[in-house]
Design a protein around this motif. Structure first.
Motif, PDB file in Angstrom:
ATOM      1  N   ALA A   1     -10.924 -25.038  57.046  1.00 51.19           N
ATOM      2  CA  ALA A   1     -11.694 -24.762  55.832  1.00 51.19           C
ATOM      3  C   ALA A   1     -12.275 -23.357  55.847  1.00 51.19           C
ATOM      4  N   GLY A   2     -12.545 -22.821  57.029  1.00 51.63           N
ATOM      5  CA  GLY A   2     -13.152 -21.502  57.119  1.00 51.63           C
ATOM      6  C   GLY A   2     -12.180 -20.346  57.019  1.00 51.63           C
ATOM      7  N   LEU A   3     -10.898 -20.619  57.014  1.00 49.51           N
ATOM      8  CA  LEU A   3      -9.917 -19.539  56.908  1.00 49.51           C
ATOM      9  C   LEU A   3      -9.982 -18.861  55.548  1.00 49.51           C
ATOM     10  N   ARG A   4      -9.776 -17.562  55.521  1.00 44.99           N
ATOM     11  CA  ARG A   4      -9.762 -16.838  54.248  1.00 44.99           C
ATOM     12  C   ARG A   4      -8.552 -17.249  53.416  1.00 44.99           C
ATOM     13  N   THR A   5      -7.519 -17.750  54.104  1.00 47.28           N
ATOM     14  CA  THR A   5      -6.293 -18.176  53.408  1.00 47.28           C
ATOM     15  C   THR A   5      -6.269 -19.685  53.152  1.00 47.28           C
ATOM     16  N   PHE A   6      -7.441 -20.331  53.237  1.00 46.50           N
ATOM     17  CA  PHE A   6      -7.466 -21.787  53.093  1.00 46.50           C
ATOM     18  C   PHE A   6      -6.900 -22.243  51.749  1.00 46.50           C
ATOM     19  N   THR A   7      -7.322 -21.595  50.665  1.00 40.97           N
ATOM     20  CA  THR A   7      -6.845 -22.024  49.337  1.00 40.97           C
ATOM     21  C   THR A   7      -5.328 -21.930  49.215  1.00 40.97           C
ATOM     22  N   PRO A   8      -4.692 -20.812  49.597  1.00 39.32           N
ATOM     23  CA  PRO A   8      -3.220 -20.797  49.555  1.00 39.32           C
ATOM     24  C   PRO A   8      -2.583 -21.857  50.451  1.00 39.32           C
TER      25      PRO A   8
ATOM     26  N   ASP B   1     -19.417 -40.504  59.344  1.00 38.88           N
ATOM     27  CA  ASP B   1     -19.712 -39.510  58.309  1.00 38.88           C
ATOM     28  C   ASP B   1     -19.154 -38.181  58.813  1.00 38.88           C
ATOM     29  N   TRP B   2     -18.005 -37.805  58.286  1.00 40.96           N
ATOM     30  CA  TRP B   2     -17.268 -36.685  58.867  1.00 40.96           C
ATOM     31  C   TRP B   2     -17.658 -35.322  58.295  1.00 40.96           C
ATOM     32  N   ILE B   3     -18.512 -35.309  57.260  1.00 42.50           N
ATOM     33  CA  ILE B   3     -18.989 -34.034  56.705  1.00 42.50           C
ATOM     34  C   ILE B   3     -20.378 -33.743  57.277  1.00 42.50           C
ATOM     35  N   ALA B   4     -20.507 -32.652  57.996  1.00 44.82           N
ATOM     36  CA  ALA B   4     -21.776 -32.299  58.638  1.00 44.82           C
ATOM     37  C   ALA B   4     -22.834 -31.966  57.586  1.00 44.82           C
ATOM     38  N   ARG B   5     -24.062 -32.372  57.870  1.00 41.98           N
ATOM     39  CA  ARG B   5     -25.190 -32.108  56.960  1.00 41.98           C
ATOM     40  C   ARG B   5     -26.325 -31.462  57.751  1.00 41.98           C
ATOM     41  N   ARG B   6     -27.174 -30.712  57.042  1.00 42.09           N
ATOM     42  CA  ARG B   6     -28.396 -30.151  57.619  1.00 42.09           C
ATOM     43  C   ARG B   6     -29.582 -30.790  56.928  1.00 42.09           C
ATOM     44  N   VAL B   7     -30.722 -30.679  57.564  1.00 42.75           N
ATOM     45  CA  VAL B   7     -31.921 -31.282  56.967  1.00 42.75           C
ATOM     46  C   VAL B   7     -32.239 -30.636  55.630  1.00 42.75           C
TER      47      VAL B   7
ATOM     48  N   GLN C   1     -29.149 -27.063  47.039  1.00 43.27           N
ATOM     49  CA  GLN C   1     -28.286 -27.850  46.157  1.00 43.27           C
ATOM     50  C   GLN C   1     -26.924 -27.175  45.947  1.00 43.27           C
ATOM     51  N   LEU C   2     -26.601 -26.191  46.760  1.00 45.57           N
ATOM     52  CA  LEU C   2     -25.393 -25.407  46.520  1.00 45.57           C
ATOM     53  C   LEU C   2     -24.120 -26.269  46.607  1.00 45.57           C
ATOM     54  N   CYS C   3     -24.011 -27.068  47.671  1.00 43.50           N
ATOM     55  CA  CYS C   3     -22.808 -27.897  47.818  1.00 43.50           C
ATOM     56  C   CYS C   3     -22.681 -28.878  46.656  1.00 43.50           C
ATOM     57  N   ARG C   4     -23.794 -29.464  46.208  1.00 43.84           N
ATOM     58  CA  ARG C   4     -23.744 -30.417  45.094  1.00 43.84           C
ATOM     59  C   ARG C   4     -23.260 -29.720  43.839  1.00 43.84           C
TER      60      ARG C   4
ATOM     61  N   CYS D   1     -17.212 -28.144  50.579  1.00 41.92           N
ATOM     62  CA  CYS D   1     -18.553 -28.198  51.160  1.00 41.92           C
ATOM     63  C   CYS D   1     -18.518 -27.910  52.656  1.00 41.92           C
ATOM     64  N   VAL D   2     -17.420 -28.283  53.329  1.00 42.80           N
ATOM     65  CA  VAL D   2     -17.271 -27.971  54.758  1.00 42.80           C
ATOM     66  C   VAL D   2     -17.209 -26.461  54.946  1.00 42.80           C
ATOM     67  N   LYS D   3     -16.480 -25.803  54.054  1.00 41.65           N
ATOM     68  CA  LYS D   3     -16.371 -24.339  54.120  1.00 41.65           C
ATOM     69  C   LYS D   3     -17.740 -23.687  53.917  1.00 41.65           C
ATOM     70  N   ILE D   4     -18.473 -24.181  52.901  1.00 44.02           N
ATOM     71  CA  ILE D   4     -19.800 -23.624  52.620  1.00 44.02           C
ATOM     72  C   ILE D   4     -20.737 -23.859  53.808  1.00 44.02           C
ATOM     73  N   HIS D   5     -20.699 -25.070  54.371  1.00 46.34           N
ATOM     74  CA  HIS D   5     -21.592 -25.442  55.465  1.00 46.34           C
ATOM     75  C   HIS D   5     -21.468 -24.493  56.657  1.00 46.34           C
ATOM     76  N   ASP D   6     -20.253 -24.024  56.927  1.00 45.55           N
ATOM     77  CA  ASP D   6     -20.029 -23.184  58.109  1.00 45.55           C
ATOM     78  C   ASP D   6     -20.017 -21.692  57.799  1.00 45.55           C
ATOM     79  N   ASP D   7     -20.229 -21.326  56.544  1.00 42.69           N
ATOM     80  CA  ASP D   7     -20.113 -19.921  56.134  1.00 42.69           C
ATOM     81  C   ASP D   7     -21.499 -19.270  56.114  1.00 42.69           C
ATOM     82  N   ASP D   8     -21.709 -18.307  56.994  1.00 40.42           N
ATOM     83  CA  ASP D   8     -23.009 -17.625  57.073  1.00 40.42           C
ATOM     84  C   ASP D   8     -23.356 -16.910  55.775  1.00 40.42           C
ATOM     85  N   ALA D   9     -22.333 -16.565  55.000  1.00 35.48           N
ATOM     86  CA  ALA D   9     -22.585 -15.822  53.770  1.00 35.48           C
ATOM     87  C   ALA D   9     -22.811 -16.738  52.572  1.00 35.48           C
ATOM     88  N   GLN D  10     -22.512 -18.045  52.686  1.00 32.66           N
ATOM     89  CA  GLN D  10     -22.659 -18.955  51.547  1.00 32.66           C
ATOM     90  C   GLN D  10     -23.730 -20.015  51.770  1.00 32.66           C
TER      91      GLN D  10
END
Length: 688
Positions: free
Chosen positions: A427-434, A621-627, A634-637, A662-671
């Protein structure tokens, strides 16, 4: 709602089916379907099996429906019912499709191809192994087998029909044609025996059968024909029948029974009629073997042959007969019996000789008496060919599609391994969408259009119906390609819930996602239902599924109609090649997905409801969450186009399609907002 559906599914298995007509056709209906010149005879059992009679009123075969005898469920859960006509020699005279609920034919490619497929059976014997191959597959089969051409995009349904047809036909053959061997007959072979006529008699290879005039008189005693034969009355101890019988197909026996001239002619005859067993009969009494109306090469009118209580056709070989010099004198004849009809010379067979008398009156009446002898030839003169057993349909399907199955297996193993082990990194790859779009393109092209592996609600409904009817689930094996996708989807329930199938393995879902991607540069206005309406609409697919379950229980014949709520058949199975209203319906959902993201999948798809119910098996629950997820972030929602994330940050896994946004967002320092804020705090501390 999912628990309600689960209870309904369990109840369906415990509820008796209504509307299932298992009764065979009534006599008037069946009579109208008998092929000429035959007519319907008498019923022979309570399963709808009737005899058919020829123009002389003599039994000529059997006619029956396959459903009462071999009710193998098709892909709709309902058996495919055919009307089969067999002659007494196990040849198929006619096969007629009566009823079925196979969706691919009912409202897909049409029924004409299905009707045409059954024409391949006419003239073939059920004792010949037959296998259903792929359409236009002209590759050879095993020796002794016959290949039937399947139908493109419907080979699995055709294999089920074949299995039902052969199962019913074999059932009738075993019950009503006990004299018919369902394996290859023994064939005479050369042996080292050096025999004489006397040795043939001594060893019982030649059998002598005698009937005196006195026995003949006893047979007609008390009838109007008792005094119709003055010769018999004058010499009661003289022989009326003095018959010698021997099977001369084995070369060693033929050399001891025939002259060299007849042996040579017999060899030429054997080349011409290689499937015939040859029997020598010599009659030295008054019987004479044939009547005045006998025509050479025809059936001897005073002889009848049977085996196992079943009549066997016999004909005159019509060759010059000169017996061996040691053989007895008399009227001789060589008879031909076709071994393909199940005749086995090593088992007891019976020869009947008819004695015909005519009464002495102005209006003569004909009477007859029958005298029979049983004979067989030792096994050592024959060899039994190895039985060619037809490949089981499920195995034939595996063999036919082995290349596709290997490709699909590699694809699924690779995809599942990456998602299970390297999901966050992917999910974190820049080429994930392609990469994702390439996978979805592969699903649509290879799995969907090429492999016909689009799963459908029809299969779960068929499973329910089979459970209700206490039927077989073997139909699942006839389409191994789709079964492999089902196995992957069901296995995914435990690890991801519905997400694996709905997000990665559904070809029509992929088409909707492509439609949404096409809409993005067009900047089409997007429809986003309010949370209240989104929640209401999500329940719709469960009501659709519940309605279909009710239909399969109480009116199963309509399953193929209600399953049209899925546009899968139109878009994937038949490549949009259908009536315009089906095409318009499928295109509607694709166009709608350009403004309402995957609206069909999210709100209407009954298969999606099944997948969501299957998601109850999910173990983690395979999608990691933070408190901070949900409060305050609310970004992922907001970014989740499936509406699978609540305000609290909780993931609704029964609505999650595993898009990994949401997995990509969760691990992205910029998002990820918590990560961004934490980075800024560190920067301030470092700056201070």
């Amino acid at each position: 709602m999912r628990r309600f559906l689960f209870v309904l599914l369990i109840a369906s298995v415990l509820t008796p089916a209504f509307g299932l007509n298992a009764e065979p056709m009534k006599r008037p209906e069946l009579s109208a379907l008998v092929i000429p010149p035959y007519k319907l005879g008498q019923p022979v059992n309570d399963k709808g099996v009737y005899t058919i009679v020829n123009t002389a009123g003599v039994d000529a075969g059997y006619i029956f429906e396959t459903f009462p005898l071999a009710p193998i469920p098709g892909f709709s859960g309902a058996p495919i019912n055919m009307l089969v006509t067999l002659d007494l020699e196990t040849n198929i005279l006619d096969v007629r499709l009566l009823d079925h609920s196979e969706p691919i034919f009912k409202s897909g490619i049409g029924e004409a191809a299905f009707h045409k497929y059954f024409e391949q059976y006419k003239g073939r014997s059920i004792t010949t192994p037959m296998v259903v191959g792929a359409p236009f597959d002209d590759q050879g089969t095993a020796p002794g087998q016959v290949k039937l051409h399947g139908i493109a995009r419907a080979t699995a349904s055709v294999r089920i029909a074949h299995e039902s047809l052969m199962g019913a036909a074999m059932s009738v053959a075993r019950e009503k044609m006990q004299g018919v061997r369902l394996g290859p007959p023994p064939v005479a072979v050369e042996t080292d025996d050096v025999l004489s006529w006397a040795q043939l008699v001594e060893q019982g290879i030649v059998q002598r059968f005698q009937v005196t005039n006195g026995q003949l008189q006893e047979a007609f005693a008390g009838t109007i024909w008792a005094e119709s034969d003055s010769q018999a009355e004058a010499a009661l101890d003289a022989l009326f029948i003095d018959l010698w019988i021997v099977d001369i197909s084995p070369p060693a026996i033929a050399r001891a029974a025939l002259s060299q001239i007849t042996q040579s002619e017999l060899a030429r005859l054997s080349e011409l009629f290689e499937n015939d067993e040859l029997l020598l009969v010599i009659e030295a009494g008054r019987h004479g073997l044939v009547g005045d109306g006998f025509v050479p090469s025809g059936a001897p009118d005073l002889l009848k042959l049977s085996q196992g209580g079943f009549p066997v056709s016999v004909k005159d070989a019509d060759i010059t007969l000169v017996p061996h010099a040691d053989a007895p004198a008399g009227k001789g004849m060589i008879l031909r019996v076709d071994r393909r009809l199940g005749f086995d010379p090593t088992e007891d067979w019976k020869l009947e000789l008819l004695a015909i008398r005519e009464s002495r009156s102005i209006m003569p009446q004909i009477g007859e008496a029958a005298f029979s002898v049983t004979h067989k030839t030792p096994e050592r003169f024959f060899e039994r060919p190895e039985i060619v057993r037809p490949t089981p349909p499920w195995l034939e399907a595996l063999i036919t599609r082995k290349e596709d199955l290997i490709g699909l297996s590699l694809f699924l193993v690779g995809l599942i391994a990456v998602l299970a082990l390297k999901q966050n990194r992917l999910a974190g790859l820049r080429t994930f969408t392609p990469i994702r779009l390439t996978v979805l393109a592969g699903m649509t092209g290879f799995v969907g259009w090429w492999g016909q592996g689009q799963l459908s609600i029809v299969t779960p409904l068929a499973v329910i119906r089979a459970a209700v009817d206490e039927g077989s689930f073997a139909f699942l094996l006839y389409d191994p390609f789709s079964l492999l996708v089902w196995i992957a989807a069901i296995g995914g329930f435990v690890w991801w819930g519905r997400g694996l199938f709905c997000g990665w393995l559904c070809p029509f879902g992929a088409l909707q996602e492509f439609a949404a991607k096409i809409a993005a540069p067009l900047k089409l206005p997007q429809v986003t239902p309010s949370p209240v309406w989104d929640k209401r609409l999500r329940k719709l697919k469960y009501w659709v599924l519940a309605s279909m379950v009710v239909v399969v229980i109480y009116d199963p014949a309509q399953v193929d109609v209600v399953s049209e709520i899925e546009p899968f058949k139109t878009a994937i199975t038949v490549y949009f090649d259908r009536e315009w209203w089906f095409v318009a319906y499928a295109v509607f959902w694709l166009v709608l997905s350009m403004v309402l993201f995957k609206g069909f999948c999210r709100y209407v798809c009954p298969l999606g409801a099944v997948m969501a119910i299957g998601g109850l098996l999910r173990q983690r629950d395979w999608i990691a969450r933070r408190v901070e997820c949900g409060s305050p972030c609310q970004l992922c929602r907001v970014k989740c186009r499936y509406g699978a994330i609540q305000k609290s940050g909780e993931i609704l896994y029964d609505e999650c399609f595993q898009c990994l946004d949401c997995v990509k967002i969760h691990d992205d320092d910029a998002q990820c907002v918590p990560l961004v804020l934490a980075a800024r705090a560190r920067d301030r501390i470092e700056a201070a």
